[in-house]
Design a protein around this motif. Structure first.
Motif, PDB file in Angstrom:
ATOM      1  N   LYS A   2       6.384   2.002  22.959  1.00  0.00           N
ATOM      2  CA  LYS A   2       5.562   0.859  23.353  1.00  0.00           C
ATOM      3  C   LYS A   2       6.374  -0.031  24.288  1.00  0.00           C
ATOM      4  CE  LYS A   2       4.269  -3.615  22.918  1.00  0.00           C
ATOM      5  NZ  LYS A   2       5.027  -4.889  22.832  1.00  0.00           N
ATOM      6  N   GLY A   4       6.496  -3.709  26.315  1.00  0.00           N
ATOM      7  CA  GLY A   4       5.941  -5.054  26.346  1.00  0.00           C
ATOM      8  C   GLY A   4       5.761  -5.579  27.763  1.00  0.00           C
ATOM      9  N   GLY A   5       5.291  -6.809  27.848  1.00  0.00           N
ATOM     10  CA  GLY A   5       4.904  -7.413  29.113  1.00  0.00           C
ATOM     11  C   GLY A   5       5.993  -7.473  30.176  1.00  0.00           C
ATOM     12  N   THR A   6       7.191  -7.889  29.792  1.00  0.00           N
ATOM     13  CA  THR A   6       8.256  -7.975  30.802  1.00  0.00           C
ATOM     14  C   THR A   6       8.642  -6.587  31.298  1.00  0.00           C
ATOM     15  OG1 THR A   6       9.507  -8.610  28.848  1.00  0.00           O
ATOM     16  CG2 THR A   6       9.573 -10.122  30.685  1.00  0.00           C
ATOM     17  N   TYR A 167       9.845  -0.968  22.847  1.00  0.00           N
ATOM     18  CA  TYR A 167      10.757  -1.364  23.927  1.00  0.00           C
ATOM     19  C   TYR A 167      10.414  -2.774  24.403  1.00  0.00           C
ATOM     20  CZ  TYR A 167      12.414   3.445  24.400  1.00  0.00           C
ATOM     21  OH  TYR A 167      12.981   4.663  24.167  1.00  0.00           O
ATOM     22  N   THR A 168      11.437  -3.637  24.446  1.00  0.00           N
ATOM     23  CA  THR A 168      11.178  -5.005  24.854  1.00  0.00           C
ATOM     24  C   THR A 168      12.323  -5.524  25.719  1.00  0.00           C
ATOM     25  OG1 THR A 168      10.591  -7.195  24.013  1.00  0.00           O
ATOM     26  CG2 THR A 168      12.097  -5.902  22.648  1.00  0.00           C
ATOM     27  N   ASP A 169      12.417  -6.857  25.855  1.00  0.00           N
ATOM     28  CA  ASP A 169      13.436  -7.413  26.752  1.00  0.00           C
ATOM     29  C   ASP A 169      14.694  -7.872  26.018  1.00  0.00           C
ATOM     30  OD1 ASP A 169      12.298  -9.558  25.494  1.00  0.00           O
ATOM     31  OD2 ASP A 169      11.552 -10.523  27.313  1.00  0.00           O
ATOM     32  N   VAL A 170      14.785  -7.573  24.716  1.00  0.00           N
ATOM     33  CA  VAL A 170      16.043  -7.774  23.981  1.00  0.00           C
ATOM     34  C   VAL A 170      16.363  -6.450  23.295  1.00  0.00           C
ATOM     35  CG1 VAL A 170      15.924 -10.275  23.579  1.00  0.00           C
ATOM     36  CG2 VAL A 170      14.683  -8.734  22.052  1.00  0.00           C
ATOM     37  N   GLY A 172      17.130  -5.640  20.282  1.00  0.00           N
ATOM     38  CA  GLY A 172      16.903  -5.485  18.856  1.00  0.00           C
ATOM     39  C   GLY A 172      16.446  -6.782  18.237  1.00  0.00           C
ATOM     40  N   TYR A 174      17.326 -10.002  16.126  1.00  0.00           N
ATOM     41  CA  TYR A 174      18.512 -10.827  15.908  1.00  0.00           C
ATOM     42  C   TYR A 174      18.298 -11.803  14.744  1.00  0.00           C
ATOM     43  CZ  TYR A 174      20.872  -9.328  20.187  1.00  0.00           C
ATOM     44  OH  TYR A 174      21.526  -8.595  21.141  1.00  0.00           O
ATOM     45  N   THR A 176      18.295 -14.851  14.893  1.00  0.00           N
ATOM     46  CA  THR A 176      17.289 -15.794  15.379  1.00  0.00           C
ATOM     47  C   THR A 176      17.067 -15.477  16.849  1.00  0.00           C
ATOM     48  OG1 THR A 176      16.573 -18.107  15.388  1.00  0.00           O
ATOM     49  CG2 THR A 176      18.829 -17.678  16.118  1.00  0.00           C
ATOM     50  N   ASP A 177      16.116 -16.137  17.482  1.00  0.00           N
ATOM     51  CA  ASP A 177      15.820 -15.846  18.882  1.00  0.00           C
ATOM     52  C   ASP A 177      17.084 -15.995  19.743  1.00  0.00           C
ATOM     53  OD1 ASP A 177      14.908 -15.691  21.465  1.00  0.00           O
ATOM     54  OD2 ASP A 177      13.075 -16.826  21.065  1.00  0.00           O
ATOM     55  N   ARG A 179      17.525 -16.089  22.733  1.00  0.00           N
ATOM     56  CA  ARG A 179      17.371 -16.936  23.917  1.00  0.00           C
ATOM     57  C   ARG A 179      17.618 -18.399  23.577  1.00  0.00           C
ATOM     58  NH1 ARG A 179      15.679 -13.517  27.501  1.00  0.00           N
ATOM     59  NH2 ARG A 179      14.431 -11.791  26.727  1.00  0.00           N
ATOM     60  N   ALA A 203       8.950 -15.304  14.683  1.00  0.00           N
ATOM     61  CA  ALA A 203       9.845 -14.393  15.415  1.00  0.00           C
ATOM     62  C   ALA A 203       8.975 -13.365  16.125  1.00  0.00           C
ATOM     63  CB  ALA A 203      10.819 -13.704  14.467  1.00  0.00           C
ATOM     64  N   LYS A 204       8.507 -13.728  17.323  1.00  0.00           N
ATOM     65  CA  LYS A 204       7.445 -12.947  17.949  1.00  0.00           C
ATOM     66  C   LYS A 204       7.927 -11.634  18.552  1.00  0.00           C
ATOM     67  CE  LYS A 204       7.881 -14.737  22.535  1.00  0.00           C
ATOM     68  NZ  LYS A 204       7.317 -14.737  23.830  1.00  0.00           N
ATOM     69  N   VAL A 205       9.158 -11.250  18.252  1.00  0.00           N
ATOM     70  CA  VAL A 205       9.649  -9.971  18.751  1.00  0.00           C
ATOM     71  C   VAL A 205       8.747  -8.828  18.267  1.00  0.00           C
ATOM     72  CG1 VAL A 205      11.353  -9.780  16.874  1.00  0.00           C
ATOM     73  CG2 VAL A 205      11.707  -8.524  19.005  1.00  0.00           C
TER      74      VAL A 205
HETATM   75  P1  ADP Z   1       7.198  -8.019  24.628  1.00  0.00           P
HETATM   76  O1  ADP Z   1       6.552  -8.553  25.864  1.00  0.00           O
HETATM   77  O2  ADP Z   1       8.105  -6.870  24.897  1.00  0.00           O
HETATM   78  O3  ADP Z   1       6.226  -7.745  23.537  1.00  0.00           O
HETATM   79  P2  ADP Z   1       7.939 -10.496  23.345  1.00  0.00           P
HETATM   80  O4  ADP Z   1       8.192 -11.637  24.268  1.00  0.00           O
HETATM   81  O5  ADP Z   1       6.646 -10.450  22.633  1.00  0.00           O
HETATM   82  O6  ADP Z   1       8.199  -9.155  24.149  1.00  0.00           O
HETATM   83  O7  ADP Z   1       9.096 -10.408  22.243  1.00  0.00           O
HETATM   84  C1  ADP Z   1      10.449 -10.359  22.639  1.00  0.00           C
HETATM   85  C2  ADP Z   1      11.049 -11.748  22.547  1.00  0.00           C
HETATM   86  O8  ADP Z   1      11.085 -12.156  21.183  1.00  0.00           O
HETATM   87  C3  ADP Z   1      12.491 -11.865  22.994  1.00  0.00           C
HETATM   88  O9  ADP Z   1      12.570 -12.072  24.385  1.00  0.00           O
HETATM   89  C4  ADP Z   1      13.003 -13.052  22.187  1.00  0.00           C
HETATM   90  O10 ADP Z   1      13.080 -14.221  22.980  1.00  0.00           O
HETATM   91  C5  ADP Z   1      11.956 -13.258  21.114  1.00  0.00           C
HETATM   92  N1  ADP Z   1      12.505 -13.346  19.773  1.00  0.00           N
HETATM   93  C6  ADP Z   1      12.156 -14.293  18.853  1.00  0.00           C
HETATM   94  N2  ADP Z   1      12.827 -14.132  17.732  1.00  0.00           N
HETATM   95  C7  ADP Z   1      13.633 -13.055  17.895  1.00  0.00           C
HETATM   96  C8  ADP Z   1      14.579 -12.397  17.051  1.00  0.00           C
HETATM   97  N3  ADP Z   1      14.832 -12.812  15.803  1.00  0.00           N
HETATM   98  N4  ADP Z   1      15.226 -11.313  17.536  1.00  0.00           N
HETATM   99  C9  ADP Z   1      14.960 -10.869  18.793  1.00  0.00           C
HETATM  100  N5  ADP Z   1      14.087 -11.460  19.634  1.00  0.00           N
HETATM  101  C10 ADP Z   1      13.423 -12.543  19.196  1.00  0.00           C
END
Ligand code: ADP
Ligand code: ASP
Ligand code: MG
Length: 420
Positions: A2, A4-6, A167-170, A172, A174, A176-177, A179, A203-205
């Motif tokens: 999968k 994500g947007g970025t 697959y996303t922009d971080v 794994g 963490y 906490t966020d 960023r 934690a919208k990851v």
């Molecule tokens: P995607 O577009 O790939 O779905 P999201 O923006 O929905 O990506 O989710 C990824 C983001 O989640 C990261 O860029 C990060 O800022 C945020 N995030 C919030 N909490 C966490 C966490 N505990 N670990 C990792 N990322 C987190």
């Protein structure tokens, strides 16, 4: 897989996604890909709906916002074909991905996979737009913001995939966020339960529902980065964070962060606070407030009822998703007579900060550490809620980042090697 947007933001990125998919196909895997809309696109579409009317019909909202994913799924199929990988897109209504009729936050029921499985068996990569589904009455639905994660887990469960790689922009999950807190630590494993709680408090990851579904269907989920070069380790080597059952998480070496009292800290700025003043302090009063909200399909989160004033009335404060604020106020105003409040006050400049960890079950003092840490910094707590493995507080929005950083340090989560 999968994305994500970025990861899908623009043709260049979509090409690099195609290359990553090709790598998995070349390694002998059958792949279904779920994609998000390009970063910012869903916000843009939501903005159009709000501009058209603040009390928009959720059925038509779904028609508008589902469009973002339709575009990226077609584009990825084109990019894959151009890279020599046979590919075909499958829209939500084509499979179909059946959902209930709760527009803008629909739940997936069943996914018909026959056509999909046949196409995959014939060597085609299946590309599926996330976030969208089909209600029984034939109308398009969407799954709520961040819903592509849930689409991915649901598809993985339906096709009995070995793993669902998000697959996303971080790189794994963490503590906490990352960023907000550069000293956040990456977790190798997180339990479904903790991830569920972390996601549900902001934690919208991963979208909360995707984690609940993965737990129920026992889907192995990995969160990993799409922003790595062509010689990055293959996904099979598990370079990201695995979401696992408690048993698997328990088999870790001593000192692993998962054994700590607190697993992570999350924040959520998408809540709005509503206060009803001078509500009669009598049986049924609270039900008169929340019944119309439930009827409007609005989820209430934190609730506080103040001690009754002398004259037998009380203030009731609670939070709702900001996106539902307008509809909440409308529903409450309509029920004004049966509730009998004096004033209806709302505040969107609030944030919820939560600490999560299964270790809390067996340890006292987690909440008091939180209150003391915030108190020392002069951060005022407006509401509190707890669960077995979570403590949440509502604070002023401007103090969110500060609060998260202070708590991350207070619970000993800061990475050892990071500069202070
Ligand atoms: P995607 O577009 O790939 O779905 P999201 O923006 O929905 O990506 O989710 C990824 C983001 O989640 C990261 O860029 C990060 O800022 C945020 N995030 C919030 N909490 C966490 C966490 N505990 N670990 C990792 N990322 C987190
Ligand atoms: N595009 C949708 C959103 O932004 C779904 C997703 O990306 O997961 O919420
Ligand atoms: Mg997301």
């Amino acid at each position: 897989m999968k994305f994500g947007g970025t990861s899908m933001a623009g043709i260049e990125r979509i090409r690099s996604v195609a290359a990553r998919v090709k790598r998995e196909v070349d390694a002998g895997n059958q792949v279904a890909v779920v994609v998000s809309a390009m970063a910012g696109e869903t916000d843009r579409l939501v903005g159009f709906c709000r501009e058209a009317s603040s009390l928009y019909d959720p059925r038509e909202y779904d028609v508008v916002v589902a469009a973002g994913e339709q575009i990226t799924s077609g584009l990825l199929a084109i990019a894959l074909q151009a890279a020599g990988v046979p590919a075909r897109s499958w829209l939500g209504w084509q499979l179909p991905i059946q959902t209930d009729a709760a527009h803008a936050k629909a739940r997936i029921g069943e996914i018909a996979v026959d056509a999909l499985a046949a196409s995959m068996a014939a060597g085609e990569v299946a590309v599926i737009p996330g976030f969208q589904g089909l209600a029984e009455d034939g109308r398009v639905t969407t799954l709520g913001r961040g819903g592509s994660d849930t689409s991915a887990v649901a598809v993985a469960a339906a096709i009995k995939a070995d793993r669902c790689d998000i697959y996303t922009d971080v790189d794994g999950v963490y503590t906490t966020d990352p960023r907000i807190v550069p000293r956040a630590r990456k977790l190798n494993k997180v339990t479904y339960e903790e991830m569920l709680e972390l996601a549900s408090v902001g934690a919208k990851v991963l979208q909360t529902r995707s984690v609940g579904l993965a737990m129920k269907e026992q889907v192995r989920v990995q969160v990993l980065s799409s922003f790595t070069g062509p010689d990055a380790p293959m996904a099979d080597t598990l370079p990201g964070t695995m979401i696992v059952g408690e048993e698997e998480a328990g088999q870790q070496e001593n000192g692993d962060v998962e054994r700590q009292l607190i697993t992570g800290i999350a924040h959520d700025k998408n809540e709005a606070k509503i206060t009803l003043t001078s509500v009669p302090d009598q049986p049924g009063a609270v039900s008169a407030i929340f019944e119309p909200l439930a009827a409007a399909n609005i989820n209430v989160d934190m609730i506080i009822q103040n001690i009754a004033h002398n004259h037998g009335s009380t203030d009731v404060t609670f939070t709702v998703p900001s996106a539902d604020l307008a509809r909440s106020l409308e529903a409450l105003n309509q029920a004004r007579e049966s509730i009998g409040f004096a004033e209806l006050v709302h505040d969107t400049r609030v944030a919820k900060v939560s600490v999560v960890g299964v270790g809390m079950r067996s340890h006292a003092g987690v909440a008091s550490t939180m209150f003391t840490t915030l108190g020392k910094r002069g951060i005022n707590i407006q509401a509190i809620s707890t669960s077995e493995i979570k403590v949440s507080v509502l604070i002023h929005e401007d103090e969110t980042e500060l609060a998260v950083r202070m708590l991350h340090t207070a619970y000993g989560l800061d990475a050892a090697d990071a500069a202070a």
